[in-house]
Scaffold this active site. Structure first.
Site, PDB file in Angstrom:
ATOM      1  N   LYS A   1       0.872  -1.173   0.000  1.00  0.00           N
ATOM      2  CA  LYS A   1       0.000   0.000   0.000  1.00  0.00           C
ATOM      3  C   LYS A   1       0.904   1.216   0.000  1.00  0.00           C
ATOM      4  O   LYS A   1       2.051   1.149   0.443  1.00  0.00           O
ATOM      5  CB  LYS A   1      -0.849  -0.020   1.290  1.00  0.00           C
ATOM      6  CG  LYS A   1      -2.094   0.807   1.226  1.00  0.00           C
ATOM      7  CD  LYS A   1      -3.286   0.019   0.708  1.00  0.00           C
ATOM      8  CE  LYS A   1      -4.529   0.884   0.701  1.00  0.00           C
ATOM      9  NZ  LYS A   1      -5.731   0.180   0.272  1.00  0.00           N
TER      10      LYS A   1
ATOM     11  N   ASN B   1     -20.121   4.282  -4.332  1.00  0.00           N
ATOM     12  CA  ASN B   1     -19.795   3.468  -5.504  1.00  0.00           C
ATOM     13  C   ASN B   1     -20.144   1.998  -5.325  1.00  0.00           C
ATOM     14  O   ASN B   1     -20.633   1.356  -6.240  1.00  0.00           O
ATOM     15  CB  ASN B   1     -18.303   3.590  -5.804  1.00  0.00           C
ATOM     16  CG  ASN B   1     -17.980   4.952  -6.356  1.00  0.00           C
ATOM     17  OD1 ASN B   1     -18.706   5.472  -7.203  1.00  0.00           O
ATOM     18  ND2 ASN B   1     -16.917   5.560  -5.868  1.00  0.00           N
ATOM     19  N   VAL B   2     -19.886   1.464  -4.144  1.00  0.00           N
ATOM     20  CA  VAL B   2     -20.162   0.048  -3.910  1.00  0.00           C
ATOM     21  C   VAL B   2     -21.577  -0.155  -3.369  1.00  0.00           C
ATOM     22  O   VAL B   2     -22.329  -0.999  -3.865  1.00  0.00           O
ATOM     23  CB  VAL B   2     -19.126  -0.566  -2.937  1.00  0.00           C
ATOM     24  CG1 VAL B   2     -19.446  -2.038  -2.684  1.00  0.00           C
ATOM     25  CG2 VAL B   2     -17.709  -0.428  -3.484  1.00  0.00           C
TER      26      VAL B   2
HETATM   27  P1  NAD Z   1     -17.733   5.835  -1.514  1.00  0.00           P
HETATM   28  O1  NAD Z   1     -16.990   6.970  -0.904  1.00  0.00           O
HETATM   29  O2  NAD Z   1     -18.117   5.898  -2.948  1.00  0.00           O
HETATM   30  O3  NAD Z   1     -19.066   5.541  -0.683  1.00  0.00           O
HETATM   31  C1  NAD Z   1     -19.181   5.639   0.695  1.00  0.00           C
HETATM   32  C2  NAD Z   1     -20.577   6.189   0.973  1.00  0.00           C
HETATM   33  O4  NAD Z   1     -20.807   6.151   2.381  1.00  0.00           O
HETATM   34  C3  NAD Z   1     -20.754   7.627   0.531  1.00  0.00           C
HETATM   35  O5  NAD Z   1     -21.933   7.752  -0.232  1.00  0.00           O
HETATM   36  C4  NAD Z   1     -20.836   8.399   1.844  1.00  0.00           C
HETATM   37  O6  NAD Z   1     -21.670   9.540   1.755  1.00  0.00           O
HETATM   38  C5  NAD Z   1     -21.430   7.352   2.764  1.00  0.00           C
HETATM   39  N1  NAD Z   1     -21.174   7.583   4.188  1.00  0.00           N
HETATM   40  C6  NAD Z   1     -20.050   8.072   4.773  1.00  0.00           C
HETATM   41  N2  NAD Z   1     -20.218   8.138   6.103  1.00  0.00           N
HETATM   42  C7  NAD Z   1     -21.443   7.671   6.365  1.00  0.00           C
HETATM   43  C8  NAD Z   1     -22.191   7.494   7.549  1.00  0.00           C
HETATM   44  N3  NAD Z   1     -21.711   7.819   8.750  1.00  0.00           N
HETATM   45  N4  NAD Z   1     -23.428   6.971   7.445  1.00  0.00           N
HETATM   46  C9  NAD Z   1     -23.945   6.642   6.257  1.00  0.00           C
HETATM   47  N5  NAD Z   1     -23.290   6.806   5.092  1.00  0.00           N
HETATM   48  C10 NAD Z   1     -22.067   7.320   5.143  1.00  0.00           C
HETATM   49  O7  NAD Z   1     -16.822   4.553  -1.229  1.00  0.00           O
HETATM   50  P2  NAD Z   1     -16.933   3.120  -1.921  1.00  0.00           P
HETATM   51  O8  NAD Z   1     -15.940   3.029  -3.010  1.00  0.00           O
HETATM   52  O9  NAD Z   1     -18.364   2.811  -2.183  1.00  0.00           O
HETATM   53  O10 NAD Z   1     -16.400   2.186  -0.746  1.00  0.00           O
HETATM   54  C11 NAD Z   1     -17.194   1.904   0.390  1.00  0.00           C
HETATM   55  C12 NAD Z   1     -16.409   1.078   1.382  1.00  0.00           C
HETATM   56  O11 NAD Z   1     -15.976  -0.140   0.754  1.00  0.00           O
HETATM   57  C13 NAD Z   1     -15.124   1.745   1.880  1.00  0.00           C
HETATM   58  O12 NAD Z   1     -14.885   1.346   3.215  1.00  0.00           O
HETATM   59  C14 NAD Z   1     -14.057   1.157   0.992  1.00  0.00           C
HETATM   60  O13 NAD Z   1     -12.777   1.169   1.617  1.00  0.00           O
HETATM   61  C15 NAD Z   1     -14.561  -0.254   0.829  1.00  0.00           C
HETATM   62  N6  NAD Z   1     -14.061  -0.900  -0.392  1.00  0.00           N
HETATM   63  C16 NAD Z   1     -14.298  -0.356  -1.599  1.00  0.00           C
HETATM   64  C17 NAD Z   1     -13.805  -0.991  -2.739  1.00  0.00           C
HETATM   65  C18 NAD Z   1     -14.079  -0.435  -4.120  1.00  0.00           C
HETATM   66  O14 NAD Z   1     -13.827  -1.141  -5.105  1.00  0.00           O
HETATM   67  N7  NAD Z   1     -14.583   0.792  -4.234  1.00  0.00           N
HETATM   68  C19 NAD Z   1     -13.078  -2.187  -2.635  1.00  0.00           C
HETATM   69  C20 NAD Z   1     -12.869  -2.746  -1.371  1.00  0.00           C
HETATM   70  C21 NAD Z   1     -13.363  -2.082  -0.249  1.00  0.00           C
END
Ligand code: NAD
Length: 365
Positions: free
Chosen positions: A79, A187-188
């Site tokens: 990382k 996104n997820v």
């Molecule tokens: P993202 O930033 O697109 O989405 C996160 C969402 O959570 C946002 O819409 C944000 O507004 C919301 N959020 C933040 N704090 C909050 C709270 N207290 N209550 C409710 N909603 C809240 O991120 P992502 O890419 O969707 O990733 C989500 C999680 O999955 C992260 O922890 C990330 O590390 C993990 N992850 C993502 C990937 C990937 O491919 N994107 C891969 C592995 C792990």
């Protein structure tokens, strides 16, 4: 304090990079390369101090070794972190300097998107190095065009893992009418909610951004709830897809879901919360097992595999979780600890298999 840092865990390689001209201060951590080059995100974050950045990069890098081994990928764990506020300090020159540094590591570490960095940022680094990933236009596992963003694959892998957890805990293969609470519709999370909707689940959702929430209500017929309500809803499954450490002393006693299966990283606040969930009879799908779709996607983007190959590999997330749940039931050990053991088996076995034969290692001519 470095080699005896509490998070050091025998990292193979650490590099500290400072470029006075652009203000770049970065750390690259390579935890273990026994399965292959260390692939992991490049995070940009306004760390309060160097120690915070070091701790973060060490923990995240080790986590990638475990995630990739558990997903049976020929990748090691690494990382990188850039110290700075992405909204203020991220410049093309800084990203180019980071690209030069990655190039100097000769491919032992491959960077990808993470919080604070995006596909365009990685493309800028890529002007000076080939050791960046998640930036190539390709056809994704679902036959749709992708710009390299792994989120759709992460969401699908999480859906597959959630199904495996529901099958194991609730004995049902059909998700019709299953009650699921999704925390975070980014996104997820939003894409996971789409898969669940298509499978007939009933959704409760939350997000701190009203537009994300409204979209899930309008497009998926989900019920919107306040962020502070989501963890305690009387649902079958809780799918945390926002931030880490939400499974803690305060939340665990109040959770009513039978299954926790979501994509967010580092869900357990402390290691002992793994056992606390098991004691409450809650089946926890370990985060680094269920959210491996993204790293699988990035791995195959580099080798140019077909969408079918990627999909088949992502679907093994369900098998891995089923194996974890079975071993946990048999041994009474919590699922997070089992996932760690299984990952260690997978990267240690590989290290042993790829070690030079004794006669070659010691041979003389
Ligand atoms: P993202 O930033 O697109 O989405 C996160 C969402 O959570 C946002 O819409 C944000 O507004 C919301 N959020 C933040 N704090 C909050 C709270 N207290 N209550 C409710 N909603 C809240 O991120 P992502 O890419 O969707 O990733 C989500 C999680 O999955 C992260 O922890 C990330 O590390 C993990 N992850 C993502 C990937 C990937 O491919 N994107 C891969 C592995 C792990």
């Amino acid at each position: 304090m470095l080699f005896n840092h509490p998070e050091f865990d025998n990292h193979e390689h650490l590099s500290f990079f400072c470029d006075a001209e652009t203000g770049l201060k970065a750390i690259v951590a390579i935890h273990n390369t026994s399965r292959g080059p260390a692939l992991g995100g490049c995070r940009m974050f306004p760390y309060a101090n160097d120690e915070e950045a070091l701790r973060d990069v060490l923990r995240l890098s080790r986590g990638m070794t475990y995630k990739s081994a558990l997903a049976n990928l020929d990748l090691g764990g690494g990382k990188s972190v850039i110290i700075g506020d992405p909204r203020q300090h991220k410049t093309e020159a800084l990203l180019e300097a980071m690209g030069r540094h990655l190039e100097s590591l000769g491919g032992r570490y491959i960077g990808a998107e993470d919080s604070g960095t995006s596909v365009p940022d990685l493309k800028i680094m890529g002007r000076h190095t080939q050791h960046v990933a998640g930036i190539t236009d390709h056809i994704a596992f679902n036959g749709k065009p992708s710009n390299g963003d792994p989120s759709p694959t992460t969401a699908y892998g999480t859906f597959v893992g959630l199904q495996a957890a529901v099958r194991h805990k609730l004995g049902r293969g059909d998700l019709t009418g299953l009650k699921v609470a999704v925390q975070g519709l980014g996104n997820v999370g939003f894409r996971l909610a789409q898969h669940l909707k298509e499978a007939g689940a009933e959704l409760w959702v939350t997000d701190i951004h009203q537009d994300n929430l409204q979209r899930a209500v309008d497009e998926l017929g989900a019920t919107a709830v306040a962020p502070e309500e989501i963890l305690t809803l009387p649902v079958d499954v809780l799918a945390p897809c926002a931030m880490g450490a939400i499974l803690n002393d305060r939340s665990i006693p109040t959770i009513k879901a039978a299954v926790i299966a979501g994509a967010a990283n580092n869900l357990l606040d402390r290691p002992e919360h793994d056992a606390a969930l098991k004691e409450r009879g809650i089946l926890y799908a370990p985060d680094f097992a269920i959210n491996a779709g993204g790293i699988i996607d990035v791995f195959y983007e580099r080798s140019g595999a077909t969408p079918q190959t990627v999909r088949q590999h992502v679907e093994t997330i369900g098998d891995t979780l089923t194996e974890i749940f079975r071993r946990s039931d048999e041994s009474g050990t919590p699922t997070g600890a089992i996932a760690n053991q299984l990952a260690e088996e997978r990267f240690k076995k590989h290290a042993a298999a790829s070690a030079p034969a004794p006669e070659r290692a010691t041979g003389t001519h």
